[in-house]
Scaffold this motif. Structure first.
Motif, mmCIF file in Angstrom:
data_model
loop_
_atom_site.group_PDB
_atom_site.id
_atom_site.type_symbol
_atom_site.label_atom_id
_atom_site.label_comp_id
_atom_site.label_asym_id
_atom_site.label_seq_id
_atom_site.Cartn_x
_atom_site.Cartn_y
_atom_site.Cartn_z
ATOM 1 N N VAL A 198 1.972 -86.193 17.166
ATOM 2 C CA VAL A 198 1.885 -84.839 17.728
ATOM 3 C C VAL A 198 0.407 -84.513 17.989
ATOM 4 C CG1 VAL A 198 3.981 -83.979 16.599
ATOM 5 C CG2 VAL A 198 1.797 -83.752 15.417
ATOM 6 N N SER A 224 7.615 -91.204 17.940
ATOM 7 C CA SER A 224 7.978 -89.773 17.886
ATOM 8 C C SER A 224 7.235 -89.036 16.785
ATOM 9 C CB SER A 224 9.486 -89.628 17.677
ATOM 10 O OG SER A 224 9.839 -90.165 16.413
ATOM 11 N N MET A 272 2.689 -91.217 22.474
ATOM 12 C CA MET A 272 3.668 -90.178 22.150
ATOM 13 C C MET A 272 5.062 -90.608 22.591
ATOM 14 S SD MET A 272 1.804 -86.512 22.742
ATOM 15 C CE MET A 272 3.040 -85.652 21.758
ATOM 16 N N ARG A 301 5.461 -80.689 20.141
ATOM 17 C CA ARG A 301 4.670 -81.915 19.914
ATOM 18 C C ARG A 301 3.277 -81.819 20.528
ATOM 19 N NH1 ARG A 301 7.451 -87.302 21.371
ATOM 20 N NH2 ARG A 301 5.704 -88.118 20.152
#
Lengths: 332, 377
Positions: free
Chosen positions: A33, A30, A26, A60
């Motif tokens: 999620v 980016s 993560m 996220r």
């Protein structure tokens, strides 16, 4: 999450290793999620996503409605639109409501659209019995998903493999079902590299080399098989293979081993009939027919519904059952 | 303690142009221009002819089962016209061909799809839509996820998904509505209520007075529109799309329309539908009222209609030629899109075109020595 003192001193559990892989990926990407029931603030019912929401925020690491098809279906949409979703289905028994989305859509979109629409996502699912859980919290449905073209199915048995395989899975362009054997979640710790490393999908691991018999297994059963090895007479030489990936199956590693040993016992928690062991046994007779010295044996769950936990130990393959099958196969 | 009202809501119904082509002047002020109406009427004519052409192809065994769109074109076109091409995302069912074509799908792709060729689903790059969705009601979740991605990335984009009245009985519909609402994603749910889910009428499908009111349970703005009124459909869609694009969240449109044809070419609606009911809806056809309107405005006449019919026929001929002219797909196509990277066992099946194993050792199938990953591109 960053390592604790205990992790530094004693190594990582399976939970720690998966959490570290999620955290690092993560941070690196980016697009990744996590979403699912209770994965955010609560860190998941097994604490696999512990602390992630605090670092990456609720957008996220997402607490979703209690809605498995919703989780799977929206994750498919996220993946189609360029994200790298990691939906968690809280227990393998709850894959049922999400089955249609996973099997009829996630698995088929690449083919259906001739490559125009793809679904890169990792479905994380705690799997298997042995933790005194209620009904539908202890099943082993991996063969169902291995029988679904378009899906990859993984089941790591160790913290080291879990981290490396999860990183591979997240970076894979296709949907991956990542089964996490609950019984192993906190059962032991081991040294896991802190840095980035991947383990290729589709490669089994030879845990112990041997010449008399091949023992093929995966998930929590790897540890029962390991225990069984300790109980065998010293002059018995068993090769232990942990599949790590169920689909695509590493045929080469199995075939090479059975050509050498001529004997094979397959161990899995799932019911025997039409379990994934059947596929392996068939593959062995297709490729190793003249090498075989004994019928391929299966040690599996009974062809029954997984019992409630008072009887689950009688249902599950254990070291004694494995040892017995090994000795009988050797004596054939 | 007196009983209080915990929640109150209403569902509005919008019609701007009635079935005689007469518009409500006040509502029409805010609707589309005559120039747009003129262009979209001609486009609708083109789509209608394509639909009839597909039907005829099926009847002459040149196409598999086909679900006609006939009579519902105002829904697809009015809604499609509210979206930005290449920006907004369409997630269809299979009765909104006109919207897909409007947003860049080559026309013959739909024909290919129903001719049993997955290349009809191979959406070209830059065309923002998913392929036709055959199972009922599964696609709304994908639209919700796509819209969610737009929101996560702070892109000013909207997803719109289409489905029928029957689909709103599916669990996935409700899960999608709940997710879209809970996360306030820019997704427009467009229900083509065509009164029939194969043989089950809407009244038997649900006991709800409107389909639109299902959105109220999710606190989602909703409206019921005359789905055969291009202006009403477009007005509702445009308002909700702009609202969603500005961060206002999801919305629901129920377009009341009618499936003039059978469910598909494999169906015979005479078994379960009253011919008088069909006849009444024939008169509400979206094309009839648009033609009346344009004629009254002096923008349309018989000569123009004849020219449109001819152009539409010409177009259909070209579309059929494109769909039938394409070479049969290579048989290896059935393997090549299962995974991005071909698993070894699949590669062996692909090379030998069989699943029986004798003679199928990797080296016999012309593959590398064991342990070397097979790579197919």
């Amino acid at each position: 999450m960053p390592r604790t003192e205990q992790m530094i001193a004693q190594g990582l559990t399976l939970v720690d290793a998966i959490n570290e892989a999620l955290y690092q990926e993560m941070e690196r990407d980016s697009r990744v999620v996590c979403l699912g029931e209770d994965v955010g603030l609560n860190g998941g019912v097994f604490r696999v996503t512990e602390g992630l929401q605090k670092v990456f925020g609720p957008e996220r690491v997402i607490d979703t409605p209690l809605s498995e098809s919703g989780i799977m279906g929206t994750a498919i949409g996220l993946a189609m639109a360029g994200m790298r979703p990691i939906p968690e289905i809280q227990f393998e028994g709850f894959l049922g409501p999400a089955y249609d989305q996973l099997v009829n859509h996630a698995a088929r979109y690449r083919t259906r659209s001739r490559g125009a629409v793809t679904v890169p996502m990792v479905v994380r699912v705690p799997v298997g019995g042995g933790i005194h859980a209620p009904e539908l919290h202890s099943d082993s449905p991996e063969a169902i998903y291995a029988h679904t073209p378009g899906l990859k199915v993984l089941m790591p048995a160790t913290p080291y493999d879990a981290k490396g395989l999860l990183l591979s899975a997240i970076r894979d362009p296709d949907p991956v079902v990542f089964f996490e054997p609950k019984r192993v979640y906190r059962s032991y710790r081991e040294e896991v590299p802190e840095g980035d490393y991947t383990i290729p999908i589709g490669q089994a691991k030879v845990l112990a080399e041997g010449t008399d018999l091949t023992l093929v297994t995966w998930g929590a059963s790897v540890h029962q098989c390991n225990d069984a090895l300790d109980t065998l007479p010293e002059d018995v030489s068993v090769e232990l293979i942990d599949l790590r990936t169920i689909a695509p199956l590493d045929v080469e590693t199995i075939v090479q081993s059975v050509e050498k040993t001529g004997r094979c016992v397959i161990v899995h928690e799932a019911p025997k009939t039409a379990g994934f062991g059947a596929e392996i046994a068939t593959t062995i007779q297709e490729y190793c027919f003249l090498h075989l010295k004994a019928p391929v044996q299966r040690v599996a769950g009974f062809d029954t519904v997984m019992p409630y936990y008072k009887l689950e130990q009688q249902y599950l393959p254990d070291a004694a059952k494995v040892s017995e099958a090994v000795m009988q196969c050797l004596a054939y | 303690m007196p009983i209080k009202t915990a929640y109150q809501a209403k569902v509005e119904y919008l019609q701007i142009m009635d079935e005689h082509g007469v518009v409500d002047e006040k509502l029409a002020k805010d609707a589309m221009s005559d120039q747009d109406i003129l262009e979209l009427y001609q486009y609708m004519g083109k789509c209608r002819v394509l639909d009839e052409t597909a039907f005829k192809l099926q009847r002459s065994k040149r196409m598999g089962t086909y679900p006609q769109n006939k009579g519902q074109e105002a829904c697809a076109i009015g809604a499609g016209f509210s979206l930005k091409q290449g920006v907004d995302y369409l997630v269809p069912c299979y009765r909104e061909n006109a919207a897909l074509w409007m947003h860049g799908l080559p026309m013959h792709y739909i024909f290919l799809h129903w001719m049993g060729d997955e290349r009809g689903n191979q959406i070209p790059k830059g065309v923002c839509q998913l392929p036709l969705c055959i199972p009922i009601g599964t696609q709304m979740l994908h639209a919700t996820g796509i819209a969610w991605a737009f929101k996560m990335r702070k892109e000013a984009r909207v997803a719109m998904t289409f489905f029928g009245d029957g689909a709103t009985s599916e669990g996935d519909f409700h899960e999608a509505m709940n997710f879209a609402s809970a996360f306030q994603v820019p997704c427009i749910f467009f229900c083509q209520n065509n009164q029939w889910a194969i043989s089950v009428p809407r009244e038997q499908q649900m006991n709800s007075a409107t389909v639109a009111q299902k959105a109220l349970a999710y606190d989602m703005p909703c409206i019921q529109v005359d789905g055969n009124d291009l202006l009403a459909v477009h007005k509702a869609a445009k308002d909700f799309v702009e609202r969603a694009r500005a961060g206002g969240g999801p919305a629901f449109i129920e377009a009341v329309t009618y499936r003039l044809a059978d469910h598909t070419t494999a169906d015979d609606a005479r078994r379960y539908r009253d011919p008088q009911e069909v006849e009444a809806w024939v008169n509400k056809d979206p094309m009839i009222r648009l033609r009346k309107y344009l004629t009254a405005k002096g923008l349309w006449n018989d000569a123009k209609q004849a020219a449109l019919d001819e152009a539409a026929k010409q177009n259909a001929t070209e579309v059929v030629r494109a769909a039938e002219g394409i070479e049969k797909p290579a048989v290896t196509d059935i393997f090549d899109y299962t995974y991005a990277e071909m698993p070894r066992e699949l590669e062996i099946q692909r090379r030998t075109m069989r699943t029986s194993s004798l003679g199928q050792r990797p080296e016999q199938a012309g593959l590398n020595a064991p342990g070397v990953a097979a790579n197919h591109e």
